[in-house]
Write an enzyme that holds these catalytic residues in place. Structure first.
Site, PDB file in Angstrom:
ATOM      1  N   LYS A   1      -8.038   7.242   9.169  1.00 40.77           N
ATOM      2  CA  LYS A   1      -9.505   7.161   9.303  1.00 40.77           C
ATOM      3  C   LYS A   1      -9.828   7.067  10.782  1.00 40.77           C
ATOM      4  O   LYS A   1     -10.011   5.976  11.318  1.00 40.77           O
ATOM      5  CB  LYS A   1     -10.012   5.875   8.633  1.00 40.77           C
ATOM      6  CG  LYS A   1     -10.306   5.952   7.172  1.00 40.77           C
ATOM      7  CD  LYS A   1     -10.959   4.630   6.753  1.00 40.77           C
ATOM      8  CE  LYS A   1     -10.927   4.467   5.260  1.00 40.77           C
ATOM      9  NZ  LYS A   1     -11.306   3.095   4.853  1.00 40.77           N
TER      10      LYS A   1
ATOM     11  N   ARG B   1      -4.087   0.549  -7.683  1.00 39.44           N
ATOM     12  CA  ARG B   1      -2.912   1.097  -6.987  1.00 39.44           C
ATOM     13  C   ARG B   1      -2.217   2.164  -7.827  1.00 39.44           C
ATOM     14  O   ARG B   1      -1.571   3.063  -7.311  1.00 39.44           O
ATOM     15  CB  ARG B   1      -1.896  -0.021  -6.693  1.00 39.44           C
ATOM     16  CG  ARG B   1      -2.343  -1.028  -5.649  1.00 39.44           C
ATOM     17  CD  ARG B   1      -1.144  -1.831  -5.162  1.00 39.44           C
ATOM     18  NE  ARG B   1      -1.504  -3.062  -4.497  1.00 39.44           N
ATOM     19  CZ  ARG B   1      -1.822  -3.167  -3.203  1.00 39.44           C
ATOM     20  NH1 ARG B   1      -1.844  -2.093  -2.443  1.00 39.44           N
ATOM     21  NH2 ARG B   1      -2.125  -4.337  -2.675  1.00 39.44           N
TER      22      ARG B   1
ATOM     23  N   ASP C   1      -6.219   2.577   9.708  1.00 41.32           N
ATOM     24  CA  ASP C   1      -7.650   2.294   9.771  1.00 41.32           C
ATOM     25  C   ASP C   1      -7.986   1.913  11.223  1.00 41.32           C
ATOM     26  O   ASP C   1      -8.116   2.796  12.061  1.00 41.32           O
ATOM     27  CB  ASP C   1      -7.908   1.165   8.757  1.00 41.32           C
ATOM     28  CG  ASP C   1      -9.364   0.910   8.490  1.00 41.32           C
ATOM     29  OD1 ASP C   1     -10.051   1.824   8.028  1.00 41.32           O
ATOM     30  OD2 ASP C   1      -9.823  -0.222   8.731  1.00 41.32           O
TER      31      ASP C   1
ATOM     32  N   GLU D   1       3.359   4.532   6.038  1.00 46.04           N
ATOM     33  CA  GLU D   1       2.174   3.697   5.816  1.00 46.04           C
ATOM     34  C   GLU D   1       1.166   4.480   4.969  1.00 46.04           C
ATOM     35  O   GLU D   1       1.138   5.715   5.008  1.00 46.04           O
ATOM     36  CB  GLU D   1       1.602   3.278   7.177  1.00 46.04           C
ATOM     37  CG  GLU D   1       0.349   2.443   7.149  1.00 46.04           C
ATOM     38  CD  GLU D   1       0.459   1.113   6.417  1.00 46.04           C
ATOM     39  OE1 GLU D   1       0.985   1.095   5.282  1.00 46.04           O
ATOM     40  OE2 GLU D   1      -0.024   0.101   6.954  1.00 46.04           O
ATOM     41  N   ASP D   2       0.371   3.739   4.215  1.00 49.58           N
ATOM     42  CA  ASP D   2      -0.622   4.409   3.370  1.00 49.58           C
ATOM     43  C   ASP D   2      -1.782   4.968   4.182  1.00 49.58           C
ATOM     44  O   ASP D   2      -2.127   6.133   4.077  1.00 49.58           O
ATOM     45  CB  ASP D   2      -1.137   3.457   2.260  1.00 49.58           C
ATOM     46  CG  ASP D   2      -1.596   2.099   2.792  1.00 49.58           C
ATOM     47  OD1 ASP D   2      -1.487   1.853   4.013  1.00 49.58           O
ATOM     48  OD2 ASP D   2      -2.073   1.283   1.978  1.00 49.58           O
TER      49      ASP D   2
ATOM     50  N   PHE E   1     -14.379   3.662   1.583  1.00 48.12           N
ATOM     51  CA  PHE E   1     -13.320   2.831   1.017  1.00 48.12           C
ATOM     52  C   PHE E   1     -12.587   3.592  -0.091  1.00 48.12           C
ATOM     53  O   PHE E   1     -13.171   3.984  -1.087  1.00 48.12           O
ATOM     54  CB  PHE E   1     -13.837   1.496   0.502  1.00 48.12           C
ATOM     55  CG  PHE E   1     -12.722   0.526   0.343  1.00 48.12           C
ATOM     56  CD1 PHE E   1     -12.210  -0.151   1.451  1.00 48.12           C
ATOM     57  CD2 PHE E   1     -12.105   0.343  -0.888  1.00 48.12           C
ATOM     58  CE1 PHE E   1     -11.138  -1.009   1.328  1.00 48.12           C
ATOM     59  CE2 PHE E   1     -11.018  -0.521  -1.020  1.00 48.12           C
ATOM     60  CZ  PHE E   1     -10.542  -1.194   0.088  1.00 48.12           C
TER      61      PHE E   1
ATOM     62  N   GLY F   1       0.791  -1.234   0.000  1.00 44.63           N
ATOM     63  CA  GLY F   1       0.000   0.000   0.000  1.00 44.63           C
ATOM     64  C   GLY F   1       0.819   1.277   0.000  1.00 44.63           C
ATOM     65  O   GLY F   1       0.483   2.241  -0.677  1.00 44.63           O
TER      66      GLY F   1
END
Ligand code: IMP
Ligand code: MG
Length: 179
Positions: free
Chosen positions: A131, A165, A103, A99-100, A152, A44
């Site tokens: 998030k 991606r 969550d 990190e992308d 999402f 990610g």
């Protein structure tokens, strides 16, 4: 077109470039002379990591990890599965995890617990997206691109079933695509 599958575009390619450059400038200031190790979490954060390192204007090294977490809501550490470990010894190194998106926070919380046992000089988290509505465990994000709503997202490294991606923007996937 891949963009036809988006309900909306949250961040354009230009907005992402601007924010990544800002984060890179912050990291340049904070890590000057520290020779940090920038660790990208695959897959990610692959796009984010390779972009941001070019905005950090101080010598550094790059490494990558592949991790996966078992079960959301896990409170114990040690539940992160390392599928590809670092090639680098992090002892006494200044480590920046890229990190992308954060969550539930479970993956990063577990990974941080594990990496702390290797005694880095410092360990910080740089996440492009967060998030907060989905958080289950507390994670301190030292460098954060944006907080995003509970939808999402795909693009700029983020996938749905390994697709999207390579989208240069970040968008909300149309619910009918995954339902
Ligand atoms: P968590 O914080 O442990 O729940 O896991 C975060 C991981 O879930 C990220 O590294 C992503 O791979 C994935 N993820 C979370 N939200 C999204 C999303 O909106 N789109 C794509 N992947 C997501
Ligand atoms: Mg991920």
């Amino acid at each position: 077109m891949m963009t036809d599958d988006l309900k909306s575009v949250l961040f354009t390619e230009e907005q992402i470039a601007t924010r990544v450059a800002e984060l890179g400038a912050e990291l340049t200031r904070d890590y000057a002379g520290k020779n940090p190790l920038v660790v990208g979490i695959l897959k990610g954060a692959s796009v984010f990591t390779t972009d941001i390192v070019r905005k950090i204007e101080t010598p550094l090294q790059i490494d990558f990890m592949v991790v996966s977490s078992y079960g959301a809501g896990t409170k114990t550490s040690g539940t992160v599965k390392i599928r590809k470990d670092l090639d680098t010894d992090v002892r006494d190194r200044h480590v920046i995890i890229c990190e992308d998106i954060i969550d539930s926070g479970v993956t990063m919380s577990n990974l941080f617990a594990l990496l702390e046992t290797r005694k880095p000089a410092s360990l910080k988290l740089c996440a492009l997206l967060s998030k907060p509505a989905r958080r289950e465990v507390d994670v301190k994000i030292d460098y954060c691109g944006w907080e995003v709503p509970d939808e999402f997202l795909v693009g700029y490294g983020l996938d749905y079933a390994e697709h999207y991606r390579n989208l240069p923007c970040i968008g909300v996937l149309k619910p009918e695509i995954y339902s």
